[in-house]
Scaffold this motif. Structure first.
Motif, PDB file in Angstrom:
ATOM      1  N   SER A 295      -6.774   1.894   3.147  1.00 44.05           N
ATOM      2  CA  SER A 295      -5.471   1.941   2.495  1.00 44.05           C
ATOM      3  C   SER A 295      -4.544   0.915   3.150  1.00 44.05           C
ATOM      4  CB  SER A 295      -4.875   3.346   2.613  1.00 44.05           C
ATOM      5  OG  SER A 295      -4.638   3.652   3.984  1.00 44.05           O
ATOM      6  N   LYS A 296      -3.357   0.766   2.579  1.00 47.81           N
ATOM      7  CA  LYS A 296      -2.387  -0.168   3.161  1.00 47.81           C
ATOM      8  C   LYS A 296      -2.008   0.263   4.575  1.00 47.81           C
ATOM      9  CE  LYS A 296      -0.327  -1.414  -1.297  1.00 47.81           C
ATOM     10  NZ  LYS A 296       0.914  -1.402  -2.108  1.00 47.81           N
ATOM     11  N   GLN A 297      -1.816   1.559   4.748  1.00 53.35           N
ATOM     12  CA  GLN A 297      -1.411   2.062   6.053  1.00 53.35           C
ATOM     13  C   GLN A 297      -2.493   1.809   7.089  1.00 53.35           C
ATOM     14  OE1 GLN A 297       1.681   3.175   6.437  1.00 53.35           O
ATOM     15  NE2 GLN A 297       1.359   3.355   8.665  1.00 53.35           N
TER      16      GLN A 297
ATOM     17  N   LYS B  12      -2.683  -1.925   8.137  1.00 51.93           N
ATOM     18  CA  LYS B  12      -1.584  -2.378   8.981  1.00 51.93           C
ATOM     19  C   LYS B  12      -1.944  -2.354  10.463  1.00 51.93           C
ATOM     20  CE  LYS B  12       2.147  -1.057   5.820  1.00 51.93           C
ATOM     21  NZ  LYS B  12       3.289  -0.131   5.558  1.00 51.93           N
TER      22      LYS B  12
ATOM     23  N   GLU C 175       4.408  -6.320   7.191  1.00 54.82           N
ATOM     24  CA  GLU C 175       4.214  -5.387   6.083  1.00 54.82           C
ATOM     25  C   GLU C 175       4.218  -6.109   4.735  1.00 54.82           C
ATOM     26  OE1 GLU C 175       6.817  -2.068   6.112  1.00 54.82           O
ATOM     27  OE2 GLU C 175       6.382  -1.494   8.194  1.00 54.82           O
TER      28      GLU C 175
ATOM     29  N   ILE D 214       0.799  -7.562   4.119  1.00 57.35           N
ATOM     30  CA  ILE D 214      -0.183  -6.546   3.738  1.00 57.35           C
ATOM     31  C   ILE D 214       0.022  -6.150   2.275  1.00 57.35           C
ATOM     32  CG2 ILE D 214      -1.014  -4.225   4.198  1.00 57.35           C
ATOM     33  CD1 ILE D 214      -1.763  -6.205   6.349  1.00 57.35           C
ATOM     34  N   GLU D 215       1.276  -5.984   1.878  1.00 58.53           N
ATOM     35  CA  GLU D 215       1.564  -5.644   0.475  1.00 58.53           C
ATOM     36  C   GLU D 215       1.054  -6.727  -0.457  1.00 58.53           C
ATOM     37  OE1 GLU D 215       2.943  -3.055  -0.972  1.00 58.53           O
ATOM     38  OE2 GLU D 215       3.506  -1.884   0.804  1.00 58.53           O
TER      39      GLU D 215
ATOM     40  N   PHE E  36      -2.783  -6.712  -0.956  1.00 56.65           N
ATOM     41  CA  PHE E  36      -3.228  -5.711  -1.924  1.00 56.65           C
ATOM     42  C   PHE E  36      -2.862  -6.116  -3.352  1.00 56.65           C
ATOM     43  CE2 PHE E  36      -4.125  -3.191   1.703  1.00 56.65           C
ATOM     44  CZ  PHE E  36      -4.953  -2.152   1.293  1.00 56.65           C
TER      45      PHE E  36
ATOM     46  N   SER F 238      -2.556   3.978  -6.542  1.00 61.96           N
ATOM     47  CA  SER F 238      -2.835   3.450  -5.208  1.00 61.96           C
ATOM     48  C   SER F 238      -4.055   2.546  -5.240  1.00 61.96           C
ATOM     49  CB  SER F 238      -3.059   4.598  -4.234  1.00 61.96           C
ATOM     50  OG  SER F 238      -4.213   5.332  -4.607  1.00 61.96           O
TER      51      SER F 238
END
Length: 480
Positions: free
Chosen positions: A315-317, A320, A329, A332-333, A336, A350
């Motif tokens: 996942s994005k979290q 990171k 951040e 990373i966004e 995706f 998601s």
């Protein structure tokens, strides 16, 4: 006296009768009509006549279609169906052709014999001690090699090949570069034959499973991979194959051109595992080579460490935490948004990064100075998707870097000064925007990208003089 007549009058020769052409004779016309109807012909003659008629109809049909199509050439040919006669013939012809090309290659014994011939018939340069040969020696060695090895080595001893190598004042070339050229040519040709055998549809491209099969066949011959644990083999082939597709499939079509694979640095990097034993290679060199067992295990351990919920995707979290959380951040966004497909989940919105996408992500960050790596990163930096970066984009991207920089206890920065420094580094053709071509042309695109996405990358740029000085200074133990 005998030519004249008795009464003194001359007689003219009577005119000759003209023979009519054969086509006008009645019996000829009847015979042609009889044969044309097929009556009186045997079964083989009838079959021959029918074949000619069918081929003539096919030719006329194609000619008519070609005239109707105008000047537009045919650019698509339907592939033969599985199990069809044409498909079987194509595979058989491909097999025979590749077998013939393989028989023309020099094997290890032939290469050893050629090296012995080169060393026995060369001269030693008095100044450098290098083993060299002039063109007369070159031709003599060609004759000796042909006698010992056969005619298949003759193509390497052409005049054009001799002219490819650097010559000294006496017109001589070194035998070692020539021999390495022969070995590389044989190696690349063998690799092309092996890849062509795996090319199921014979279109000159390899799909991912075909590339993995090629790498799997190489593992027993690579010294540093012979002791690979068998359960890890499939994962290794997947990791190794992904680098070929990252660099040789820029449009992400799912297939890589065989010619491009052969000319890429990836294949040369993979073959380095064959030239040296694992004991002779340092840990640093193994980690830098993507295809080494150490590097492949490092990638797997990294992915497993990030995958906290053991879902097989990130996942994005979770992403990171990559590189100790030094990536911004907003980057990373954007990763995706641009490089991760939307997957199925409870919310339906998601996204999760699978292992292949993670490999592309790592490859881009570890190869920022290459065209492929910088292209990957530029899509993330281009916040508006316009194909260029403006001063507002630079300000938005560096804002997160600035925040991490201050949180790390560093001195205060002026974002406008950093923006101006980036503009000076790139020197874009248009003073109002930076394009991908500008980043590639300035030879500092990787550094600029690091400054905008990674606080550690900005720190390395800010301390570049100190880091360079540390690299130049010898260790204290050696200096003593």
């Amino acid at each position: 006296m005998y030519s004249g007549s008795s009464d003194g009058e001359s007689h003219d020769t009577p005119p000759q009768r003209k023979i009519p052409p054969a086509s006008s004779m009645l019996w000829v016309r009847n015979l042609r009509r009889y044969i044309g109807s097929g009556a009186g012909l045997g079964s083989e003659a009838l079959m021959e006549l029918e074949t000619k008629r069918i081929l003539l109809e096919i030719f006329k049909d194609k000619q008519q279609k070609s005239q109707e199509a105008g000047t537009i050439p045919s650019f698509y040919k339907k592939k033969p169906e599985e199990g069809s006669i044409s498909g079987r013939v194509q595979r058989l012809a491909k097999y025979r052709f590749l077998k013939k090309q393989s028989d023309l290659l020099l094997n290890s014994d032939d290469l050893a014999a050629m090296w012995n011939c080169l060393r026995e018939n060369c001269v030693i340069d008095d100044a450098t001690g290098a083993e060299k040969m002039n063109y007369e020696d070159f031709c003599h060695i060609a004759s000796v090699c042909t006698e010992q090895i056969g005619p298949k080595c003759r193509r390497f001893f052409s005049p054009s090949n001799f002219m490819k190598f650097e010559k000294d004042e006496a017109g001589r070339i070194a035998i070692l570069p020539f021999y390495l050229y022969v070995m590389r040519t044989v190696s690349l040709t063998q690799a092309r034959i092996d890849m062509s055998e795996l090319d199921e549809d014979s279109d000159g491209f390899l799909q991912s499973h075909e590339m993995e099969s090629y790498i799997l066949g190489l593992i027993p011959n690579l010294a540093q991979l012979r002791d690979m644990p068998e359960p890890f083999t499939q994962m290794y082939c997947r990791i190794a194959s992904q680098k070929f597709f990252f660099f040789c499939d820029p449009h992400r079509r799912g297939k890589a051109c065989i010619k491009k694979i052969l000319l890429s640095n990836c294949l040369q990097e993979l073959m380095e595992l064959h030239q040296e034993s694992e004991e002779e290679v340092t840990d640093t060199e193994q980690a830098e080579n993507w295809f080494s067992l150490t590097s492949a295990q490092r990638i797997c351990d990294m992915f497993l460490a990030l995958d906290k919920d053991c879902s097989g995707s990130l996942s994005k979290q979770e992403l990171k935490e990559y590189a100790d959380g030094t990536l911004t951040e907003i980057f990373i966004e954007r990763v995706f948004d641009e490089h991760v497909r939307r997957g199925k989940s409870v919310s339906g919105n998601s996204r999760e990064m699978d292992f292949d996408s993670f490999l592309d992500f790592v490859l881009a960050l570890e190869n920022k100075d290459t065209q492929e790596g910088l292209t990957y990163l530029f899509r993330c930096l281009d916040l508006q998707g316009r194909g260029f970066l403006t001063t507002a984009d630079i300000h938005s991207l560096f804002r997160d870097v600035h925040q991490k920089w201050i949180e790390g206890g560093n001195y205060e920065l002026c974002i406008e000064d950093v923006r101006d420094e980036i503009w000076d580094m790139v020197k874009p053709s248009d003073p109002l925007k930076i394009t991908l071509d500008d980043l590639l042309g300035c030879k500092q695109g990787g550094t600029v990208a690091s400054m905008l996405i990674d606080v550690r990358g900005f720190w390395a740029h800010d301390n570049r003089e100190n880091l360079l000085q540390e690299e130049e200074e010898p260790p204290e133990e050696e200096s003593q």
